[in-house]
Design a protein around this motif. Structure first.
Motif, PDB file in Angstrom:
ATOM      1  N   LEU A   1      -7.844 -74.749  -3.355  1.00  0.00           N
ATOM      2  CA  LEU A   1      -8.520 -73.567  -2.845  1.00  0.00           C
ATOM      3  C   LEU A   1      -7.541 -72.714  -2.051  1.00  0.00           C
ATOM      4  CD1 LEU A   1     -11.856 -75.144  -1.554  1.00  0.00           C
ATOM      5  CD2 LEU A   1     -11.541 -73.826  -3.653  1.00  0.00           C
ATOM      6  N   SER A   2      -7.697 -71.401  -2.105  1.00  0.00           N
ATOM      7  CA  SER A   2      -6.840 -70.490  -1.346  1.00  0.00           C
ATOM      8  C   SER A   2      -7.652 -69.287  -0.933  1.00  0.00           C
ATOM      9  CB  SER A   2      -5.620 -70.060  -2.162  1.00  0.00           C
ATOM     10  OG  SER A   2      -6.012 -69.366  -3.340  1.00  0.00           O
ATOM     11  N   ALA A   3      -7.238 -68.679   0.154  1.00  0.00           N
ATOM     12  CA  ALA A   3      -7.910 -67.483   0.659  1.00  0.00           C
ATOM     13  C   ALA A   3      -6.873 -66.552   1.258  1.00  0.00           C
ATOM     14  CB  ALA A   3      -8.963 -67.845   1.704  1.00  0.00           C
ATOM     15  N   TYR A   4      -7.170 -65.280   1.276  1.00  0.00           N
ATOM     16  CA  TYR A   4      -6.260 -64.293   1.840  1.00  0.00           C
ATOM     17  C   TYR A   4      -7.073 -63.139   2.385  1.00  0.00           C
ATOM     18  CZ  TYR A   4      -7.161 -61.695  -2.452  1.00  0.00           C
ATOM     19  OH  TYR A   4      -7.775 -61.019  -3.479  1.00  0.00           O
ATOM     20  N   SER A   5      -6.462 -62.399   3.278  1.00  0.00           N
ATOM     21  CA  SER A   5      -7.123 -61.229   3.854  1.00  0.00           C
ATOM     22  C   SER A   5      -6.064 -60.313   4.441  1.00  0.00           C
ATOM     23  CB  SER A   5      -8.139 -61.631   4.928  1.00  0.00           C
ATOM     24  OG  SER A   5      -7.472 -62.271   6.012  1.00  0.00           O
ATOM     25  N   GLY A   6      -6.432 -59.088   4.671  1.00  0.00           N
ATOM     26  CA  GLY A   6      -5.510 -58.119   5.255  1.00  0.00           C
ATOM     27  C   GLY A   6      -6.243 -56.849   5.616  1.00  0.00           C
ATOM     28  N   GLY A   7      -5.559 -55.970   6.302  1.00  0.00           N
ATOM     29  CA  GLY A   7      -6.196 -54.732   6.707  1.00  0.00           C
ATOM     30  C   GLY A   7      -5.187 -53.669   7.048  1.00  0.00           C
ATOM     31  N   GLY A   8      -5.692 -52.465   7.265  1.00  0.00           N
ATOM     32  CA  GLY A   8      -4.824 -51.336   7.574  1.00  0.00           C
ATOM     33  C   GLY A   8      -5.578 -50.270   8.346  1.00  0.00           C
TER      34      GLY A   8
ATOM     35  N   GLY B   1      -7.469 -75.740 -17.864  1.00  0.00           N
ATOM     36  CA  GLY B   1      -7.317 -75.099 -16.564  1.00  0.00           C
ATOM     37  C   GLY B   1      -8.387 -74.056 -16.352  1.00  0.00           C
ATOM     38  N   GLY B   2      -8.629 -73.724 -15.108  1.00  0.00           N
ATOM     39  CA  GLY B   2      -9.650 -72.728 -14.816  1.00  0.00           C
ATOM     40  C   GLY B   2      -9.398 -72.072 -13.475  1.00  0.00           C
ATOM     41  N   LEU B   3      -9.956 -70.891 -13.306  1.00  0.00           N
ATOM     42  CA  LEU B   3      -9.788 -70.138 -12.067  1.00  0.00           C
ATOM     43  C   LEU B   3     -11.048 -69.326 -11.806  1.00  0.00           C
ATOM     44  CD1 LEU B   3      -7.979 -69.009  -9.735  1.00  0.00           C
ATOM     45  CD2 LEU B   3      -7.351 -67.178 -11.308  1.00  0.00           C
ATOM     46  N   ALA B   4     -11.562 -69.437 -10.579  1.00  0.00           N
ATOM     47  CA  ALA B   4     -12.689 -68.617 -10.133  1.00  0.00           C
ATOM     48  C   ALA B   4     -12.261 -67.890  -8.864  1.00  0.00           C
ATOM     49  CB  ALA B   4     -13.918 -69.478  -9.867  1.00  0.00           C
ATOM     50  N   ALA B   5     -12.499 -66.591  -8.830  1.00  0.00           N
ATOM     51  CA  ALA B   5     -12.015 -65.792  -7.702  1.00  0.00           C
ATOM     52  C   ALA B   5     -13.029 -64.718  -7.352  1.00  0.00           C
ATOM     53  CB  ALA B   5     -10.671 -65.150  -8.041  1.00  0.00           C
ATOM     54  N   VAL B   6     -13.112 -64.435  -6.063  1.00  0.00           N
ATOM     55  CA  VAL B   6     -13.924 -63.337  -5.553  1.00  0.00           C
ATOM     56  C   VAL B   6     -13.019 -62.473  -4.683  1.00  0.00           C
ATOM     57  CG1 VAL B   6     -15.888 -62.680  -4.115  1.00  0.00           C
ATOM     58  CG2 VAL B   6     -16.037 -64.694  -5.580  1.00  0.00           C
ATOM     59  N   ASN B   7     -12.949 -61.181  -4.991  1.00  0.00           N
ATOM     60  CA  ASN B   7     -12.067 -60.263  -4.279  1.00  0.00           C
ATOM     61  C   ASN B   7     -12.865 -59.076  -3.764  1.00  0.00           C
ATOM     62  OD1 ASN B   7      -9.264 -61.420  -5.051  1.00  0.00           O
ATOM     63  ND2 ASN B   7     -10.343 -61.243  -6.998  1.00  0.00           N
ATOM     64  N   LEU B   8     -12.592 -58.696  -2.549  1.00  0.00           N
ATOM     65  CA  LEU B   8     -13.231 -57.540  -1.927  1.00  0.00           C
ATOM     66  C   LEU B   8     -12.150 -56.608  -1.383  1.00  0.00           C
ATOM     67  CD1 LEU B   8     -16.070 -59.317   0.113  1.00  0.00           C
ATOM     68  CD2 LEU B   8     -16.266 -58.213  -2.118  1.00  0.00           C
ATOM     69  N   VAL B   9     -12.343 -55.319  -1.581  1.00  0.00           N
ATOM     70  CA  VAL B   9     -11.414 -54.329  -1.045  1.00  0.00           C
ATOM     71  C   VAL B   9     -12.208 -53.068  -0.725  1.00  0.00           C
ATOM     72  CG1 VAL B   9     -10.830 -53.461  -3.350  1.00  0.00           C
ATOM     73  CG2 VAL B   9      -9.267 -53.061  -1.432  1.00  0.00           C
TER      74      VAL B   9
ATOM     75  N   THR C   1      -9.448 -49.938   6.586  1.00  0.00           N
ATOM     76  CA  THR C   1      -9.088 -50.448   5.273  1.00  0.00           C
ATOM     77  C   THR C   1      -8.925 -51.966   5.361  1.00  0.00           C
ATOM     78  OG1 THR C   1      -7.941 -48.402   4.711  1.00  0.00           O
ATOM     79  CG2 THR C   1      -7.392 -50.349   3.411  1.00  0.00           C
ATOM     80  N   GLY C   2      -9.518 -52.678   4.435  1.00  0.00           N
ATOM     81  CA  GLY C   2      -9.421 -54.123   4.455  1.00  0.00           C
ATOM     82  C   GLY C   2      -9.594 -54.716   3.071  1.00  0.00           C
ATOM     83  N   PHE C   3      -9.096 -55.922   2.903  1.00  0.00           N
ATOM     84  CA  PHE C   3      -9.274 -56.645   1.651  1.00  0.00           C
ATOM     85  C   PHE C   3      -9.301 -58.134   1.964  1.00  0.00           C
ATOM     86  CE2 PHE C   3      -4.742 -56.095   2.267  1.00  0.00           C
ATOM     87  CZ  PHE C   3      -4.216 -57.356   2.029  1.00  0.00           C
ATOM     88  N   ALA C   4      -9.974 -58.885   1.105  1.00  0.00           N
ATOM     89  CA  ALA C   4     -10.083 -60.323   1.291  1.00  0.00           C
ATOM     90  C   ALA C   4     -10.419 -60.950  -0.049  1.00  0.00           C
ATOM     91  CB  ALA C   4     -11.139 -60.677   2.332  1.00  0.00           C
ATOM     92  N   GLY C   5     -10.135 -62.227  -0.173  1.00  0.00           N
ATOM     93  CA  GLY C   5     -10.412 -62.921  -1.417  1.00  0.00           C
ATOM     94  C   GLY C   5     -10.375 -64.422  -1.250  1.00  0.00           C
ATOM     95  N   VAL C   6     -11.115 -65.110  -2.127  1.00  0.00           N
ATOM     96  CA  VAL C   6     -11.145 -66.570  -2.179  1.00  0.00           C
ATOM     97  C   VAL C   6     -10.962 -66.987  -3.630  1.00  0.00           C
ATOM     98  CG1 VAL C   6     -12.501 -68.643  -1.713  1.00  0.00           C
ATOM     99  CG2 VAL C   6     -12.691 -66.671  -0.188  1.00  0.00           C
ATOM    100  N   GLU C   7     -10.119 -67.997  -3.850  1.00  0.00           N
ATOM    101  CA  GLU C   7      -9.829 -68.470  -5.195  1.00  0.00           C
ATOM    102  C   GLU C   7      -9.946 -69.983  -5.251  1.00  0.00           C
ATOM    103  OE1 GLU C   7      -6.014 -67.138  -6.359  1.00  0.00           O
ATOM    104  OE2 GLU C   7      -6.562 -65.017  -6.426  1.00  0.00           O
TER     105      GLU C   7
END
Length: 244
Positions: free
Chosen positions: A181-188, A207-215, A192-198
């Motif tokens: 599992l991994s997560a990230y976030s940032g802003g400006g 193999g497989g990948l599920a991700a949710v991204n917000l910006v 302005t902001g963005f975030a995501g979970v994978e």
């Protein structure tokens, strides 16, 4: 049987090598540099070889048709702040991106003067164009897992199930190499902001990948307003941008 002349020549060569090695050792002793750095081989040791290898360059040619009129964007590019798919595609030759607002807003693409409906968009081989929405909104596509972007202008390879009159935009995601599992976030600025979970799974054969991204961005920057009266400074104010 070795001739006397050949034997004498070999002995002279060996003597010359010994004298050269002695010269290197003496030179190293006077200069303080180890004899190994000057090329002399230490007594009683074997030969060593240092091999320097560089990683294989990422191919920048289109994978499906090297002769096609195409542009390729790979993941080894120099990343920039607030990078988006419409921003990257708009810098390519023959590509025109129409944006209807700020970050995350509707953005369509045309190739060589075509309409947005005449451009097919694929993500990992899956077409995104539908009969109800023939023009794909590029503002909804994230670059988080985009490993390779290929733009074919005009005629397109046969591997694509449907080919638009304008061309094809193909996005290929990166393959997970490790599970976890991994997560990230940032802003400006301006909210302005963005975030995501994978969640990634990398098996031996599957193999497989599920991700949710917000910006998003409020974009509420300040700007001077004359209230529509150019020659009346009495009503001039500094306002904040709304509904950006």
């Amino acid at each position: 049987m070795e001739s006397p002349t050949a034997s004498a020549g070999a002995e002279i060569a060996r003597s010359g090598q010994r004298k050269f090695a002695q010269f290197i050792v003496a030179l190293a002793a006077m200069s303080g540099v180890p004899a190994v750095a000057l090329g002399a081989e230490p007594a009683g040791t074997g030969q060593y070889q240092t091999v320097v290898t560089a990683p294989a360059p990422v191919p920048t040619e289109p994978r499906e048709d090297a002769a096609a009129s195409a542009s390729v964007i790979t993941s080894d590019r120099t990343l920039r702040s607030a990078e988006s798919l419409p921003l990257l595609l708009g810098e390519l030759p023959g590509v025109h991106v129409t944006r209807y607002g700020g970050m995350g807003s509707l953005a369509t693409l045309s190739l060589r003067g075509s309409t947005a409906n005449q451009v097919q968009v694929y993500v990992d081989g899956v077409p995104l164009n539908t009969a109800a929405a023939p023009a794909v909104d590029l503002g909804l596509l994230t670059l988080t897992r985009a490993d390779r972007i290929e733009v074919y202008r005009g005629m397109t390879p046969l591997m694509f199930g449907a080919s638009g009159l304008g061309g094809v935009v193909s996005l290929t995601g990166s393959v997970p190499e490790v599970s976890g599992l991994s997560a990230y976030s940032g802003g400006g600025s301006f909210m302005t902001g963005f975030a995501g979970v994978e969640a990634a799974y990398a098996g031996a054969t599957l193999g497989g990948l599920a991700a949710v991204n917000l910006v998003g961005s409020r974009g509420d920057f300040r700007y001077p307003s004359d209230n529509g009266t150019l020659f009346d400074p009495a009503d001039d104010r500094v306002l904040r941008r709304q509904n950006n």
